[in-house]
Design a protein around this motif. Structure first.
Motif, PDB file in Angstrom:
ATOM      1  N   GLU A  59      -2.109   3.850   6.552  1.00 57.68           N
ATOM      2  CA  GLU A  59      -3.080   4.812   7.076  1.00 57.68           C
ATOM      3  C   GLU A  59      -2.499   5.585   8.260  1.00 57.68           C
ATOM      4  OE1 GLU A  59      -6.396   2.266   7.890  1.00 57.68           O
ATOM      5  OE2 GLU A  59      -6.999   2.208   5.784  1.00 57.68           O
ATOM      6  N   VAL A 116      -3.900   7.046   0.709  1.00 58.01           N
ATOM      7  CA  VAL A 116      -3.467   5.652   0.628  1.00 58.01           C
ATOM      8  C   VAL A 116      -4.095   4.990  -0.590  1.00 58.01           C
ATOM      9  CG1 VAL A 116      -3.465   3.406   1.791  1.00 58.01           C
ATOM     10  CG2 VAL A 116      -3.217   5.507   3.138  1.00 58.01           C
ATOM     11  N   MET A 170      -8.588  -0.493   0.044  1.00 58.11           N
ATOM     12  CA  MET A 170      -8.167  -0.867   1.381  1.00 58.11           C
ATOM     13  C   MET A 170      -8.695  -2.238   1.772  1.00 58.11           C
ATOM     14  SD  MET A 170      -6.376   1.656   1.835  1.00 58.11           S
ATOM     15  CE  MET A 170      -5.789   1.140   3.420  1.00 58.11           C
ATOM     16  N   ALA A 183      -3.677   1.218  -3.156  1.00 61.90           N
ATOM     17  CA  ALA A 183      -3.055  -0.074  -3.423  1.00 61.90           C
ATOM     18  C   ALA A 183      -2.272   0.029  -4.736  1.00 61.90           C
ATOM     19  CB  ALA A 183      -4.125  -1.164  -3.534  1.00 61.90           C
ATOM     20  N   PHE A 238       0.868  -1.180   0.000  1.00 61.05           N
ATOM     21  CA  PHE A 238       0.000   0.000   0.000  1.00 61.05           C
ATOM     22  C   PHE A 238       0.899   1.223   0.000  1.00 61.05           C
ATOM     23  CE2 PHE A 238      -2.482  -3.436   1.602  1.00 61.05           C
ATOM     24  CZ  PHE A 238      -3.739  -3.216   1.056  1.00 61.05           C
ATOM     25  N   SER A 269      -2.242  -1.997   4.935  1.00 64.42           N
ATOM     26  CA  SER A 269      -2.991  -0.751   4.842  1.00 64.42           C
ATOM     27  C   SER A 269      -3.031   0.000   6.164  1.00 64.42           C
ATOM     28  CB  SER A 269      -4.402  -1.011   4.330  1.00 64.42           C
ATOM     29  OG  SER A 269      -5.100  -1.862   5.219  1.00 64.42           O
TER      30      SER A 269
END
Length: 173
Positions: free
Chosen positions: A127, A137, A171, A139, A102, A123
């Motif tokens: 975050e 954020v 996420m 992927a 991420f 994640s």
């Protein structure tokens, strides 16, 4: 015949290991020295020739990976998990599969070439970093060239409903 093909197939799908980034090596994109600069680095091991291309930043790695001639290839990609490493000197023991990582885009933390994409194995860590240093954020599969062109943290807008829903889906992966 099935017995003969299975070992070949598993050998072909086995991912090559990450390669240590040595002092004095230069970035495949910009030619800058890779070590001695802050932020996560990247490396690509090409699918057919198994050539190793190393990058001074995740941003430079993505700029190479997202080129039309590379985007659909099944190269092996690695980045540093910044939850396991210091920002100023990432450790090669913290290299992770870039496709499973991420990324925080538009944070206030600078990499070797300025703004970069902070990379994390999960994640939750991404975050947490975004909460502390700003940014958005995403992927791996959601990263685009426009993300690389975000010149500053102010360029990342959290107000878009469309962006928010896309990121929420990212996420859950």
């Amino acid at each position: 015949m099935a017995g003969c093909s299975d070992p070949q197939k598993s050998a072909a799908t086995e991912k090559p290991a990450a390669v240590h980034i040595e002092d004095g090596e230069e970035c495949h994109v910009c030619g800058m020295a890779i070590t001695g600069f802050p932020g996560p680095k990247g490396e690509v091991i090409t699918e057919k020739r198994q050539q190793v291309h190393k990058f001074c930043s995740t941003r430079d790695m993505f700029s190479w990976v997202l080129q039309p001639e590379n985007i659909k290839r099944d190269h092996t990609l690695y980045v540093h998990d910044m939850a396991q490493s210091e920002w100023d000197s990432p450790l090669d023991t913290a290299l992770i599969d870039a496709r499973e990582a991420f990324y925080v885009i538009g944070s206030e933390r600078m990499g070797a070439m300025g703004p970069t994409l902070a990379s994390f194995a999960n994640s939750k860590a991404a975050e947490g970093f975004a909460a502390q240093f700003g940014g958005q954020v995403k992927a791996f599969a959601d990263i685009t060239m426009s993300d690389l062109n975000a010149a500053s943290p102010a360029a990342m807008d959290h107000g878009s409903v469309e962006q928010g829903s896309m990121n929420q889906g990212s996420m859950e992966r």
